[in-house]
Design an enzyme around this catalytic site. Sequence first.
Site, PDB file in Angstrom:
ATOM      1  N   SER A  61       0.842  -1.194   0.000  1.00 31.19           N
ATOM      2  CA  SER A  61       0.000   0.000   0.000  1.00 31.19           C
ATOM      3  C   SER A  61       0.876   1.242   0.000  1.00 31.19           C
ATOM      4  O   SER A  61       1.928   1.275   0.654  1.00 31.19           O
ATOM      5  CB  SER A  61      -0.913  -0.002   1.236  1.00 31.19           C
ATOM      6  N   GLU A  62       0.439   2.276  -0.733  1.00 31.44           N
ATOM      7  CA  GLU A  62       1.253   3.479  -0.875  1.00 31.44           C
ATOM      8  C   GLU A  62       1.556   4.162   0.448  1.00 31.44           C
ATOM      9  O   GLU A  62       2.530   4.905   0.569  1.00 31.44           O
ATOM     10  CB  GLU A  62       0.556   4.506  -1.787  1.00 31.44           C
ATOM     11  N   ASN A  63       0.702   3.962   1.452  1.00 31.72           N
ATOM     12  CA  ASN A  63       0.942   4.619   2.732  1.00 31.72           C
ATOM     13  C   ASN A  63       1.979   3.894   3.584  1.00 31.72           C
ATOM     14  O   ASN A  63       2.274   4.323   4.702  1.00 31.72           O
ATOM     15  CB  ASN A  63      -0.369   4.781   3.516  1.00 31.72           C
TER      16      ASN A  63
END
Length: 224
Positions: A50-52
């Site tokens: 996930s990008e986060n």
Amino acid sequence: MSDARGLTRQQMCDRLAMEFADGWIVNLGIGIPTLTSNCDFGDKAIIFHSENGVVGYGPLAAPGREDMHLVNAGGQHVTMNPGSAIVHHADAFGMIRSGRIDVTVLGAYEVAENGDFANWKMAGQKGGGIGGAMDLAACAKHVFVAMEQVTRSGRPRLVERCAIPVTAKGVVDLVITNYGLFEITPEGMALKEIAPGVTVDEIKATTGCSLIIPHEVPTVRMRG
């Protein structure tokens, strides 16, 4: 809501997940694609990214079992698998931009017959943010799209050319809708599998581009 005669959103994601190879690093876009982390992968080891900065997460958290500090890029609460990690936001994007993502599964407003897709700005909408989709589309080894066959007003999402701002050109490999599975080929968009209860004529009527359709179209494959 998905057509009752077609695939549910979870079934759509289950079918795309069957295309994943053992050991793949997989990024999931906001919306329908997030359901892919709920899939049963059997003996395959799939690493969700996930990008986060959440790497190696598992299924969405069940109601009442959420960790308030643990979410995917869409803000949904997720679970963690053994060996998972939390990394800096910049490192998460470093994984994307260095080509380490094997496949990204994204939602879309439109997908064109040549593999262009648009997923960040609707017609007539002011503003809009492309987010990490641009990086993912440019750098992931494969791009799959999961979306409904038509808009709420009944307009096709599979089109000859995108009429709204494009996220990336010519990158989409596979598209799953509640009506079937489509592949982007050098010759155009091909219908590979059809959802239960849906006819080829219905797919033609809800598609805004030419389709390559075999004489016999198999039903969408499902695990088990």
